[in-house]
Design an enzyme around this catalytic site. Structure first.
Site, mmCIF file in Angstrom:
data_model
loop_
_atom_site.group_PDB
_atom_site.id
_atom_site.type_symbol
_atom_site.label_atom_id
_atom_site.label_comp_id
_atom_site.label_asym_id
_atom_site.label_seq_id
_atom_site.Cartn_x
_atom_site.Cartn_y
_atom_site.Cartn_z
ATOM 1 N N HIS A 110 0.511 -1.172 0.028
ATOM 2 C CA HIS A 110 0.014 -0.020 0.037
ATOM 3 C C HIS A 110 1.002 1.363 -0.140
ATOM 4 O O HIS A 110 0.327 2.522 -0.107
ATOM 5 C CB HIS A 110 -1.154 -0.054 1.226
ATOM 6 N N ASP A 171 0.260 -7.699 1.868
ATOM 7 C CA ASP A 171 0.567 -6.320 1.465
ATOM 8 C C ASP A 171 2.056 -6.278 1.595
ATOM 9 O O ASP A 171 2.726 -5.514 2.336
ATOM 10 C CB ASP A 171 -0.015 -5.339 2.632
ATOM 11 N N SER A 268 4.716 2.270 7.873
ATOM 12 C CA SER A 268 4.212 1.034 7.281
ATOM 13 C C SER A 268 5.365 0.809 6.400
ATOM 14 O O SER A 268 6.133 1.652 5.682
ATOM 15 C CB SER A 268 3.228 1.525 6.104
#
Length: 577
Positions: A110, A171, A268
């Site tokens: 992402h 992810d 992230s």
């Protein structure tokens, strides 16, 4: 770190220009990115920005129950900064990643495969962006992204369709850089495939990243911080429908009543470390940060698929904006030129298309229009065109999706060629060449001198008898061995491949048939990787104006030779490149 429930995206639909537009496709990106800021941010040019590592600051605030860290303590941690425009507004966001090879960075999908932009990987800095939205220079190194690999199981389409209940699966992405990072930035060691030992409940682990200190932080701080958290058991991590114990783990002791150390927006893609070995990738969590354990991808599940990307041959994507994803250009009957952004992942529920915009007018008068990469030795895309008077002109870009200056004339007498094609490295000198077919079937090579001019302005004949083809494709190193090829389509629909020997000659002068049944296709192109597997793909527009995707293994063999439809409505364009 991604939020648990990203907002839904409106289903993309064909727009007036034949593909998609910002009003109908993926126009809620601002609500999906968990670490988004509005305002202009100037990305640094690639290359060194000063000394390799920035020194620490003694007045840096601390993450909750954590401490400030120096980049030299984690020489494998990088910041990943992306800027993009929606309408007249400018936005930017950042993530964290880890170096796994001199030109490879591991991060969350992402952070890279969810829309277009311009990206820089920043190594060696204690802080990436200041509170006013300025990337800090004076130390570290900035690198561009050449291409990306994303785990094929990433369920972004499911997250779009059911944002309240869909888990965030697989992810994981790997960025391939255009420049090798200097040797001071050493790769991290990844946990072995299948090793579950690091995830034993109670095992202390280190989290580190450039993320926020808390949700709602008014100005970005983006300082590198670290904290120690303990692994939790699967029963403690359990979140019905969201937690998958075979591929996820959680760590940290936070509760709503007693928040504790945790990753947050901007972390992230960063590491979860046990004994200096990366065992997890920062992925998602509950809001606010610190109110629950953080959730991470288990590297014991993903290591083999991640490391496989290190063995893939290099490719050059038709990337217009500078994010490592392939984009397309298309000309309509009114002579308008459109930029069609690729998302970098074709299984996103939109076929890999993000949106489109008009980037030029007056192109209908050009006899030929084609794209070229690195013509000026700058590793940037350009567009070349042959005018009706036979002049060859080039339009340069800044590598971030913008035109630079006016058209420059670089040749005359190009109107009589019956075909023109571009190769990136025909002579093995990392300089592009134009291959031009004369009316008598001769094939002539013209090679760049690496600074925008010609090495051989008179041209060099490299073949005869090329009149048997009605369409040409130049995919680069089709077989993955560094040797470029030309693929021609015959009138009966066969695709025939001819490979350079890297010195101006041929390895197979008689050609090799690699496909059949292509006669009905109006347009065929190989713009690099469209699907997100970091391997070469072929796109074709058929007589029904559908675009079909055909994937390869990057070494000259088809993975999906039957293809699949990824878009419709291409009849509005008379040229797609």
């Amino acid at each position: 770190m991604a939020a648990v429930a990203p907002a839904t995206a409106a289903q993309a639909a064909p727009a007036g220009d034949g593909v998609f537009n910002a009003a109908s496709s993926q126009n809620d990106r601002k609500s999906k990115l968990p670490n988004l800021h509005k305002g202009k941010l100037a990305l640094p040019d690639p290359g060194p920005m000063g000394r390799r590592f920035q020194t620490g600051s003694d007045h840096a605030p601390k993450i909750f129950q954590g401490t400030f860290a120096s980049a030299s303590e984690f020489p494998y941690i990088v910041g990943i900064v992306t800027t993009f425009r929606e309408g007249q507004d400018l936005y930017w966001y950042w993530c964290t990643g880890t170096i796994i090879a001199p030109n490879k960075v591991l991060t969350a999908a992402h952070c890279t495969a969810d829309g277009p932009g311009t990206t820089r990987v920043i190594a060696g800095n204690d802080r990436i962006v200041d509170g006013d939205g300025n990337i800090l220079v004076g130390s570290g190194y900035a690198a561009e992204v050449a291409s990306t690999w994303t785990h094929p199981g990433w369920n972004i389409a499911q997250q779009y369709a059911d944002p309240e209940n869909a888990p965030i699966l697989d992810d994981v992405s790997v960025l391939t850089l255009k420049q090798n990072l200097p040797s001071e930035y050493t790769p991290v060691t990844l946990s072995p495939q299948g090793d579950q030992t690091p995830y034993t409940a109670g095992t202390p682990a280190v989290i580190a990243g450039y993320g926020k200190t808390y949700d709602g932080e008014p100005k970005p701080d983006s300082r590198l911080r670290k904290a120690t958290v303990n692994m939790r058991s699967n029963s403690e991590c359990s979140a019905p429908g969201l937690y998958y114990p075979d591929r996820m783990i959680c760590a940290g002791s936070g509760t709503p009543a007693a928040p504790s150390s945790d990753t947050c927006g901007g972390d992230s893609g960063g590491p979860l470390l046990v004994g200096g070995v990366q065992v997890g990738i920062t992925d998602w969590g509950f809001v606010p940060c610190g109110s629950s354990p953080g959730y991470y991808e288990r590297l014991s599940y993903y290591r083999n698929s991640i490391m496989e990307d290190l063995t893939r041959p290099a490719l050059i994507n038709a990337d217009w904006s500078g994010d490592g994803h392939t984009d397309l250009l298309a000309r309509d009957s009114a002579g308008r030129l459109h930029l069609i952004y690729g998302s970098g992942f074709s299984n996103d529920g939109y076929g890999g298309f993000y949106t489109s915009k008009q980037i030029g007018t007056g192109w209908s008068s050009m006899k030929r229009v084609f794209r070229v990469y690195n013509w000026n030795g700058d590793k940037k895309p350009s567009v070349m065109a042959v005018k009706t008077n036979g002049e060859l002109v080039i339009y340069d870009t800044d590598g971030k999706g913008n035109w630079v200056g006016d058209a420059r004339r670089i040749g005359t007498g190009w109107g009589n060629f019956t075909a023109l094609m571009v190769t990136n490295n025909w002579m093995g000198n990392n300089r592009p060449s134009l291959l031009a077919r004369k009316s008598n079937g001769d094939l002539i090579r013209y090679t760049s001198n690496g600074t925008g001019g010609w090495e051989n302005p008179a041209g060099t004949r490299i073949g005869t008898g090329w009149n048997g083809f009605n369409l040409f494709i130049t995919p680069g190193a089709w077989k993955g061995d560094g040797l470029e090829v030309v693929i021609g389509r015959t009138s009966t629909g066969y695709l025939k491949m001819y490979q350079s020997d890297g010195r101006g000659g041929w390895t197979n002068p008689a050609g090799t048939i690699i496909g059949s049944g292509w006669a009905s296709y109006k347009n065929i192109m190989i713009p690099g990787d469209w699907s997100g597997d970091n391997m070469m793909d072929l796109l074709g527009i058929n007589s029904s104006n559908q675009m079909r995707l055909y994937t390869t293994n990057g070494r000259g063999a088809w993975v999906d030779g039957s293809g699949k439809v990824i878009s419709t409505g291409w009849g509005a364009f008379n040229l797609v490149l």
